[in-house]
Design a protein around this motif. Structure first.
Motif, mmCIF file in Angstrom:
data_model
loop_
_atom_site.group_PDB
_atom_site.id
_atom_site.type_symbol
_atom_site.label_atom_id
_atom_site.label_comp_id
_atom_site.label_asym_id
_atom_site.label_seq_id
_atom_site.Cartn_x
_atom_site.Cartn_y
_atom_site.Cartn_z
ATOM 1 N N PRO A 149 39.007 37.081 25.432
ATOM 2 C CA PRO A 149 38.996 37.197 23.889
ATOM 3 C C PRO A 149 38.185 35.997 22.902
ATOM 4 O O PRO A 149 38.765 34.755 23.971
ATOM 5 C CB PRO A 149 40.193 36.788 23.324
ATOM 6 C CG PRO A 149 41.173 36.173 24.790
ATOM 7 C CD PRO A 149 40.831 36.775 25.898
ATOM 8 N N GLU A 186 43.881 40.876 32.312
ATOM 9 C CA GLU A 186 43.458 42.377 32.142
ATOM 10 C C GLU A 186 42.476 42.220 33.601
ATOM 11 O O GLU A 186 42.309 43.507 34.201
ATOM 12 C CB GLU A 186 41.991 42.163 30.827
ATOM 13 C CG GLU A 186 40.659 43.096 30.758
ATOM 14 C CD GLU A 186 42.074 44.124 30.547
ATOM 15 O OE1 GLU A 186 41.150 44.945 30.529
ATOM 16 O OE2 GLU A 186 42.611 44.568 30.249
ATOM 17 N N VAL A 200 51.988 47.575 23.102
ATOM 18 C CA VAL A 200 51.612 48.386 22.434
ATOM 19 C C VAL A 200 51.684 48.719 21.575
ATOM 20 O O VAL A 200 53.415 48.951 20.927
ATOM 21 C CB VAL A 200 50.118 48.148 23.375
ATOM 22 C CG1 VAL A 200 49.143 48.157 24.405
ATOM 23 C CG2 VAL A 200 50.818 49.785 23.551
ATOM 24 N N SER A 247 50.429 42.626 23.698
ATOM 25 C CA SER A 247 48.782 43.087 23.596
ATOM 26 C C SER A 247 47.752 42.422 22.874
ATOM 27 O O SER A 247 48.655 42.282 21.895
ATOM 28 C CB SER A 247 48.339 44.485 24.520
ATOM 29 O OG SER A 247 48.856 44.766 22.668
ATOM 30 N N LEU A 248 46.809 42.119 23.107
ATOM 31 C CA LEU A 248 46.393 41.014 22.086
ATOM 32 C C LEU A 248 45.558 42.091 21.346
ATOM 33 O O LEU A 248 45.743 41.755 19.806
ATOM 34 C CB LEU A 248 44.972 40.730 23.138
ATOM 35 C CG LEU A 248 43.647 39.671 22.319
ATOM 36 C CD1 LEU A 248 44.170 38.209 21.507
ATOM 37 C CD2 LEU A 248 42.579 39.616 23.126
ATOM 38 N N HIS A 249 45.811 43.237 21.598
ATOM 39 C CA HIS A 249 44.477 44.417 20.908
ATOM 40 C C HIS A 249 46.104 43.973 19.821
ATOM 41 O O HIS A 249 45.775 44.707 18.339
ATOM 42 C CB HIS A 249 44.554 45.552 21.621
ATOM 43 C CG HIS A 249 44.148 46.135 20.565
ATOM 44 N ND1 HIS A 249 43.013 46.653 19.668
ATOM 45 C CD2 HIS A 249 44.786 48.280 20.260
ATOM 46 C CE1 HIS A 249 42.875 47.436 18.650
ATOM 47 N NE2 HIS A 249 44.543 47.930 18.458
ATOM 48 N N ALA A 250 47.293 44.464 19.371
ATOM 49 C CA ALA A 250 48.676 45.094 19.028
ATOM 50 C C ALA A 250 48.583 43.305 17.962
ATOM 51 O O ALA A 250 49.119 43.786 17.172
ATOM 52 C CB ALA A 250 49.558 44.983 19.870
ATOM 53 N N ARG A 285 46.420 41.336 17.029
ATOM 54 C CA ARG A 285 45.260 41.338 15.829
ATOM 55 C C ARG A 285 45.478 42.603 15.377
ATOM 56 O O ARG A 285 45.070 42.084 13.895
ATOM 57 C CB ARG A 285 44.056 41.098 16.616
ATOM 58 C CG ARG A 285 44.052 40.025 17.766
ATOM 59 C CD ARG A 285 42.356 39.938 18.442
ATOM 60 N NE ARG A 285 41.878 38.817 18.592
ATOM 61 C CZ ARG A 285 40.958 38.160 19.569
ATOM 62 N NH1 ARG A 285 40.285 38.743 19.958
ATOM 63 N NH2 ARG A 285 41.072 37.023 19.982
ATOM 64 N N ARG A 286 45.523 43.303 15.669
ATOM 65 C CA ARG A 286 45.716 44.616 14.399
ATOM 66 C C ARG A 286 47.045 44.447 13.112
ATOM 67 O O ARG A 286 46.943 44.603 12.554
ATOM 68 C CB ARG A 286 46.427 46.442 15.398
ATOM 69 C CG ARG A 286 46.036 47.673 14.010
ATOM 70 C CD ARG A 286 46.540 48.301 15.408
ATOM 71 N NE ARG A 286 46.894 49.098 14.251
ATOM 72 C CZ ARG A 286 47.470 50.777 15.011
ATOM 73 N NH1 ARG A 286 47.202 50.805 16.243
ATOM 74 N NH2 ARG A 286 47.524 51.358 13.598
ATOM 75 N N GLU A 309 47.885 33.743 16.805
ATOM 76 C CA GLU A 309 46.778 34.532 15.435
ATOM 77 C C GLU A 309 47.202 34.441 14.652
ATOM 78 O O GLU A 309 47.062 35.926 13.241
ATOM 79 C CB GLU A 309 46.867 36.486 15.996
ATOM 80 C CG GLU A 309 46.538 37.068 17.279
ATOM 81 C CD GLU A 309 45.315 36.380 17.546
ATOM 82 O OE1 GLU A 309 44.215 36.347 16.257
ATOM 83 O OE2 GLU A 309 44.261 36.170 18.544
#
Length: 809
Positions: free
Chosen positions: A213, A283, A329, A358-361, A363-364, A404
């Motif tokens: 990231p 990952e 997630v 998860s990183l995506h979660a 950040r969202r 975050e």
């Protein structure tokens, strides 16, 4: 030719010095300019050397940090001389390397053919990593280009085997060097979250298998490089360790307020790199698992296509949260912008399932989730408690939220303790991580208390006041009242949480520094804690806090003292009665020893060895403790002489209880009850100990000389500068029958003996003592009385404290 080379060397040295002393140019521009200047100098050296030797078919490359164009003031020059063979290569190398050494620059060099370089890279992972950053300086650029292409192709082809090896190398290094973001003297390069980890992330990206990231990563790396540049210039050495004595100067060189602000910036950078590393290696593992489980494609014939792969299974964890491929997630139906509790719900679900978030979660959630209502809804409070009660699984989830900015959004006061260093060797973590670790420890103690929710929240917030001036317990009480109300606790619970934070040090300080036989000690604690429910919460918080602090803050001995205090206070609270002032009656064994001492006139003692139980209740044979009872006709200097003999026998005093009574009407007999432990080796023989005590009391044993001889036999460790000792008078309400002197000093053999001598010289009598050691510091309390057997007047007490402190200095 020699004159030309000398001129080049002189010009380079002067230009290098100017560049390093220009305050206006620093950071990435200076590193790039220094690399470019060094390139020109080395290129000219190499060209002159080739002309002088007639060498052809060669190339000079920079690798590693120099290859990346990031040359710090004292960095090594990592160079590779490629060649196609020929007898001139040795002379060519000498004409390049020797001028570098003449400049006093550190040089890491090798001379290889392209085939040798490729083979060495295949055999040595560190060499391969260095060559990934290879950059051409002089000679045949085609040689450099060909080698770079070959090494990069090999790296990508071998990535499934090489990346796990690289990950293992990073983990081993982290175990050796520790976490950069928690160390008081961190290694900016080798510790976890340091520059080597940032380089490893570049290597992973070069493999095309996964990527880190990138948000904030380059800024974090630049911060560590800038700090290392300033460290090199301040020390004049090629060092990566940010030692305590250099931190103020480095901070000033970087224009940072002070050493604490510098460490905080370094910690923040290290956390960013460490978090990016965790995400990246997860990952990598996911991709490698997918490759290993992928079925081999069959030949399907003309016109046929492989069957589509099934989507990864998504297992529900909570509303809006699912598990997918080993991570928590967000569900496809989740709506972060309409569900303010979702961040806490997702975090709690991940921690309860033992999964990373998860990183995506994250950040969202950070981008879309709205603020929580104040006070929080009941579900938000319950989800926070579920997160805190998940034990070790809480830590990585909390770190993901913090990376975050979600933690400070939920708890605004967290910003003041985030990445805040603790300049105390006993503490192993920064303030914020210590708070999380205390909650982790408290999660294992929730079965002991009636209100586990209050225990977990108090554990998370007990040091929240360390971000404010003044006493952190008093500041924390004010902050926690506001936070607890914001979280939605009712008024009575807010009061309890505020009390727990205000008095979170009360029990351990009292247990280790106060006489538990003094009724005023029990009265003070009972008045503070109010009831047994709060007492059990405070006891559990005390244990969790100590366990989270570090090994020096908790031991079976400290646990036993705490348990003794809690039992006495609980008894007083249950019955509503406190013991009357006065000495307790001696036990049968104590009375027997006192009678014999009064009859014989000599020291009489009893030793009882026992193996101390560990945290699980099992006996630890290595933690051998000793109960020592000593009876001797009362005399001046008794404590000093007895403590000196124990020091000679390498017995460390944990507690000391001194009382005097007349068992046979022939004169007072002093009874000393000691809790001691052997520093190492076997316990002393009782007969030998008795003999030395008798000699000491008779003046036939020169304790000071013997201790000095032993100290001289062991050279002192250099570089340790301990703060001076401090002796203070405890507040008057601490005891009704004695004056309490608190001594804080660097622990050393014979310290208690020296304190005893000083107290004797001051003309006071020690009634009892509490002795404890935290890391390298002794924290002792002495209950003293005057010649009339009463507590000292205030002025006299202050004078005695000054005398003892002067003697210890």
């Amino acid at each position: 030719m020699t004159d030309s080379v000398d001129a080049q060397d002189g010009n380079y040295a002067a230009a290098r010095l100017r560049l390093l002393t220009q305050e206006a140019e620093s950071g990435p521009p200076r590193r790039a300019a220094l690399a470019a200047l060094t390139d020109r100098w080395l290129g000219a050296l190499a060209d002159d050397a080739a002309a002088a030797t007639g060498a052809t078919g060669w190339a000079l490359m920079a690798v590693g940090g120099y290859g990346r164009g990031e040359l710090s003031p004292r960095s090594d020059l990592d160079l590779v001389l490629l060649h196609e063979g020929g007898s001139e290569v040795a002379a060519l190398a000498d004409r390049i390397w020797y001028p570098v050494w003449d400049q006093g620059l550190a040089l890491d060099h090798s001379v290889r053919t392209a085939a040798e370089a490729v083979k060495t890279a295949g055999d040595d992972l560190k060499v391969q990593l260095g060559l990934l950053d290879a950059r051409h300086i002089a000679g045949d650029a085609a040689l450099t280009s060909a080698l770079r292409s070959s090494v990069l192709a090999d790296w990508r082809n071998q990535a499934p085997a090489r990346l796990p090896a690289l990950h293992e190398m990073c983990q081993e290094r982290a175990e050796r060097q520790g976490e950069l973001s928690y160390l008081l003297e961190p290694d900016l390069k080798e510790a976890r979250g340091g520059l080597r980890d940032a380089t490893a992330l570049r290597a992973v990206a070069a493999s095309w298998l996964a990527d880190a990231p990138r948000e904030g990563l380059e800024q974090a790396r630049t911060r560590l490089l800038d700090t290392r540049d300033a460290l090199h210039l301040v020390t004049g050495r090629a060092t990566d360790r940010l030692a305590l004595q250099e931190q103020d100067q480095v901070a000033a060189a970087l224009g940072v307020l002070d050493a604490d602000a510098l460490l905080r910036q370094v910690y923040e950078a290290a956390r960013r790199i460490a978090y990016a590393s965790d995400v990246t290696w997860r990952e990598v593992a996911r991709v490698l698992r997918a490759r290993q489980s992928r079925p081999r494609r069959r030949l399907l014939g003309r016109g046929r296509t492989p069957a589509p792969q099934a989507s990864p299974e998504r297992v529900p964890l909570a509303e809006g949260v699912v598990e997918q491929e080993g991570e928590a997630v967000l569900a496809l139906t989740a709506k972060p912008d309409r569900d303010p509790v979702l961040p806490l719900r997702a975090a709690a679900a991940a921690a309860q399932a033992g999964l990373p978030l998860s990183l995506h979660a994250v950040r969202r959630l950070a981008a879309a989730a709205g603020p929580l209502p104040v006070p929080w809804p009941a579900e938000a409070r319950e989800r926070l408690l579920s997160l805190l009660g998940s034990g070790e699984a809480t830590v990585p989830v909390w770190e993901a939220l913090e990376a975050e900015g979600l933690v400070t959004r939920l708890l605004p006061d967290w910003e003041r303790v985030r990445c805040r260093p603790q300049r105390n060797a006993v503490h192993r973590f920064t303030v914020d991580r210590h708070l999380v670790e205390t909650a982790v420890q408290a999660a294992g103690l929730t079965r002991r208390v009636g209100r586990p929710d209050l225990l977990l929240v108090a554990a998370l917030l007990h040091d929240i006041g360390k971000g404010w001036p003044g006493d952190h317990s008093e500041a924390g009480e004010v902050i926690v009242r506001d936070l607890a109300a914001r979280i939605g606790f009712r008024r009575a619970d807010v009061d309890t949480l505020a009390l727990l934070v205000r008095h979170h040090l009360l029990l351990i300080d009292t247990a280790t520094r106060r006489d538990l036989d003094d009724p005023e000690t029990i009265r003070t604690v009972a008045d503070a804690v109010r009831d047994t429910s709060t007492l059990e919460l405070l006891a559990a918080l005390t244990e969790a806090d100590a366990l989270a602090t570090g090994p020096a803050a908790w031991s079976t001995w400290r646990a036993s003292l705490l348990a003794d205090l809690v039992e006495r206070v609980a008894g007083a609270l249950d019955t509503g009665e406190l013991p009357e002032p006065g000495d307790r009656d001696p036990t049968a064994e104590e009375e027997r020893l006192a009678v014999e001492a009064g009859r014989t006139g000599g020291p009489v003692l009893a030793l009882h060895a026992r193996a101390e139980p560990d945290a699980e209740g099992a006996e630890d044979a290595e933690a051998l403790g000793v109960e020592l009872l000593l009876a001797v006709p009362d005399r001046p200097g008794l404590l000093a002489h007895a403590a000196g003999v124990l020091a000679l026998h390498r017995l460390t005093v944990r507690t000391a209880d001194l009382r005097s009574f007349d068992p046979i009407g022939a004169g007072p007999v002093a009874l000393l009850g000691w809790q001691v432990s052997a520093e190492y080796g076997a316990l002393p023989e009782t007969a030998r100990l008795r003999t030395d005590l008798a000699r000491a009391f008779d003046g036939a044993l020169d304790i000071e000389a013997r201790l000095a001889e032993r100290e001289a036999a062991y050279p002192r460790r250099r570089g340790i500068t301990a703060p001076p000792p401090r002796v203070t008078v405890a507040p008057g309400h601490t005891s009704q029958t004695a004056t309490v002197l608190e001594v804080r000093a660097h622990d050393a053999p014979g310290l208690l003996h020296r304190i005893g001598l000083a107290l004797s010289a001051a003309g006071v009598t020690v009634r009892s003592a509490r002795v404890s050691t935290l890391g390298a510091d002794a924290v002792d309390a002495f209950y003293v009385v005057g010649k009339d057997g009463q507590a000292l007047p205030a002025g006299r007490a202050a004078e005695v404290a000054r005398q003892v402190e002067a003697a210890l200095r």
